[in-house]
Design a protein around this motif. Sequence first.
Motif, mmCIF file in Angstrom:
data_model
loop_
_atom_site.group_PDB
_atom_site.id
_atom_site.type_symbol
_atom_site.label_atom_id
_atom_site.label_comp_id
_atom_site.label_asym_id
_atom_site.label_seq_id
_atom_site.Cartn_x
_atom_site.Cartn_y
_atom_site.Cartn_z
ATOM 1 N N GLU A 85 0.831 -1.206 0.000
ATOM 2 C CA GLU A 85 0.000 0.000 0.000
ATOM 3 C C GLU A 85 0.866 1.256 0.000
ATOM 4 O O GLU A 85 0.568 2.236 -0.682
ATOM 5 N N GLN A 86 1.958 1.232 0.749
ATOM 6 C CA GLN A 86 2.832 2.403 0.773
ATOM 7 C C GLN A 86 3.633 2.534 -0.517
ATOM 8 O O GLN A 86 3.844 3.640 -1.017
ATOM 9 N N MET A 87 4.058 1.417 -1.070
ATOM 10 C CA MET A 87 4.741 1.478 -2.359
ATOM 11 C C MET A 87 3.820 2.059 -3.427
ATOM 12 O O MET A 87 4.242 2.855 -4.272
ATOM 13 N N GLU A 88 2.568 1.682 -3.374
ATOM 14 C CA GLU A 88 1.596 2.239 -4.312
ATOM 15 C C GLU A 88 1.446 3.747 -4.095
ATOM 16 O O GLU A 88 1.367 4.518 -5.059
ATOM 17 N N ALA A 89 1.444 4.174 -2.838
ATOM 18 C CA ALA A 89 1.347 5.609 -2.541
ATOM 19 C C ALA A 89 2.572 6.354 -3.062
ATOM 20 O O ALA A 89 2.447 7.464 -3.605
ATOM 21 N N GLY A 119 4.417 5.443 -5.596
ATOM 22 C CA GLY A 119 4.278 5.494 -7.049
ATOM 23 C C GLY A 119 3.274 6.539 -7.486
ATOM 24 O O GLY A 119 3.469 7.201 -8.528
ATOM 25 N N ARG A 120 2.219 6.707 -6.708
ATOM 26 C CA ARG A 120 1.236 7.738 -7.035
ATOM 27 C C ARG A 120 1.858 9.125 -6.932
ATOM 28 O O ARG A 120 1.637 9.986 -7.789
ATOM 29 N N LEU A 121 2.631 9.342 -5.893
ATOM 30 C CA LEU A 121 3.340 10.625 -5.756
ATOM 31 C C LEU A 121 4.260 10.877 -6.942
ATOM 32 O O LEU A 121 4.312 11.987 -7.474
ATOM 33 N N GLY A 153 5.980 1.810 -10.376
ATOM 34 C CA GLY A 153 6.228 3.053 -11.091
ATOM 35 C C GLY A 153 7.326 3.904 -10.501
ATOM 36 O O GLY A 153 7.322 5.134 -10.654
ATOM 37 N N LEU A 154 8.298 3.251 -9.859
ATOM 38 C CA LEU A 154 9.347 3.994 -9.149
ATOM 39 C C LEU A 154 10.704 3.922 -9.840
ATOM 40 O O LEU A 154 11.694 4.415 -9.288
ATOM 41 N N LEU A 155 10.769 3.355 -11.027
ATOM 42 C CA LEU A 155 11.986 3.436 -11.831
ATOM 43 C C LEU A 155 11.789 4.490 -12.913
ATOM 44 O O LEU A 155 10.700 4.635 -13.460
ATOM 45 N N GLY A 156 12.848 5.242 -13.199
ATOM 46 C CA GLY A 156 12.772 6.271 -14.221
ATOM 47 C C GLY A 156 13.999 7.157 -14.192
ATOM 48 O O GLY A 156 14.880 6.987 -13.337
ATOM 49 N N PRO A 157 14.093 8.121 -15.086
ATOM 50 C CA PRO A 157 15.299 8.955 -15.202
ATOM 51 C C PRO A 157 15.615 9.773 -13.956
ATOM 52 O O PRO A 157 16.761 10.185 -13.775
ATOM 53 N N ARG A 158 14.624 10.023 -13.103
ATOM 54 C CA ARG A 158 14.873 10.773 -11.866
ATOM 55 C C ARG A 158 14.928 9.861 -10.645
ATOM 56 O O ARG A 158 14.883 10.347 -9.510
ATOM 57 N N SER A 159 15.024 8.558 -10.876
ATOM 58 C CA SER A 159 15.094 7.604 -9.772
ATOM 59 C C SER A 159 16.544 7.301 -9.436
ATOM 60 O O SER A 159 17.323 6.880 -10.293
ATOM 61 N N LEU A 160 16.885 7.511 -8.174
ATOM 62 C CA LEU A 160 18.256 7.345 -7.682
ATOM 63 C C LEU A 160 18.257 6.175 -6.712
ATOM 64 O O LEU A 160 17.714 6.272 -5.608
ATOM 65 N N LEU A 161 18.865 5.077 -7.111
ATOM 66 C CA LEU A 161 18.816 3.856 -6.311
ATOM 67 C C LEU A 161 20.199 3.533 -5.769
ATOM 68 O O LEU A 161 21.133 3.240 -6.524
ATOM 69 N N GLY A 162 20.302 3.612 -4.442
ATOM 70 C CA GLY A 162 21.584 3.437 -3.797
ATOM 71 C C GLY A 162 22.073 2.001 -3.810
ATOM 72 O O GLY A 162 21.300 1.066 -3.580
ATOM 73 N N HIS A 163 23.351 1.826 -4.121
ATOM 74 C CA HIS A 163 24.142 0.612 -3.967
ATOM 75 C C HIS A 163 24.229 -0.241 -5.241
ATOM 76 O O HIS A 163 25.285 -0.320 -5.836
ATOM 77 N N CYS A 164 23.160 -0.950 -5.628
ATOM 78 C CA CYS A 164 23.186 -1.690 -6.901
ATOM 79 C C CYS A 164 24.394 -2.616 -6.997
ATOM 80 O O CYS A 164 25.066 -2.679 -8.038
#
Length: 441
Positions: A214-218, A220-222, A263-274
């Motif tokens: 539910e929070q991940m969906e929220a 993504g909505r943001l 919906g949380l991947l994209g050009p402005r998504s910064l994912l630490g570590h990888c």
Amino acid sequence: MSQTSPLRALRGRLLWFVADPRDVGEAAHRYVADGVLVIEGGVIRAVGPAEAILPTLPAGAEIIDHHPHLIMPGFIDAHLHMPQTQVIASYGAQLMDWLNRYTFVEEQRLAQQGHPEKLATFLLDELLANGTTTAVIYCSVHPQSAQALFAESERRNTRMIAGKVMMDRNAPEALTDTAQSSYADSKALIERWHGRGRQLYAITPRFVVTSTPEQMEAAGRLAAEHPDCHVQTHINENRAEIALANELYPEPGDYAGIYQHYGLLGPRSLLGHCIHMTDREWRRFAETGSVAVFCPTSNLFLGSGLFDWARARAEGVPVAVATDIGGGTSYSMLRTMSEAYKVLQLQGQSLSAFAALHAITLGNAKALKLDHLIGSLEPGHEADVVVLDAGAQRAMAHRLETARDLAEELFVLVTLGDERNVVATYVMGERTNPPSFSGGA
């Protein structure tokens, strides 16, 4: 020139980048041995050799001579945690145990009146003392933590990207919000701070382990409602974390797939570590333009693993570099790049001084989609500037006696440098005053 904006000129050895040295070699950088940077209204108006620029300056222009020091764009840090400034250097744990034993305990203190303001003040003091003029910052779950950070950044006129952490499970009750409250609190902070002056917002689900569907969906909505905001989170740092993430979210098939599903991947998504990425996850990043954030000192300190920068480049995945305070062990982007060099050496990869300095200036600016504003000394950019003395430390000055060229000098700076090499930091053309420190209480 405007009559209301003072004109200031910084003189010294100018160095900045116009491209990635790993792509175009020496054509990537600009170096002026005796140069002048002209600043008006907080913006760079002209740059070039002193002999060409000085005669064009009007009478009364303020000229600050930093020669023979290096003048560069201010450093950029793509990932760090404001609540962890008093967790740095906590002994003997890997990621999940470290979070529970140290970090979550400390983060609860941000509910105390005045504590977020104390940490925000300290953090910005420390960043500027290290020549870092822009950072991407995780605050705590408390909305007032982001409020305090943005207010202090606005007071200093620094360009910061920050967000309130969203976290509704697998954390102490005092550190959890709900899907609904995290959405509402983040929305209110975005409306108040995003694009206000130099402040920018990052939607911040901590990582999938601490967020319900539910929070991940929220979140993504943001992200869908505010596509000009950044998203910041963590991925593939530690094998126990990865196993738990995939146990909690089995259907997407991998960790990156979870973020993509919401919906949380994209050009402005910064994912630490990888660090522990599958082939499919690299492809997901490449297809969405998501940014892999390399945190060398924390990856080593927490025993997480080695980031494969060559693989990221081969896959076409953008990379940013960060301190990751407080799993990371230094606020200095110079020391961070020294450790990055060693991480890559262990994998048979190389990192030149030019590539390292590009990474923490124009490279990080491009990764953050801010290269039109920061990360360069080209006219039209915001005048965030660091002045560096490559020989500020005795061992460095001794070594530089045998340096044969600029590349060797810069490699000494990257390998041995830290905050002691920072002569001055300018924010929008105004010199900052580093806080005095005379030892602990």
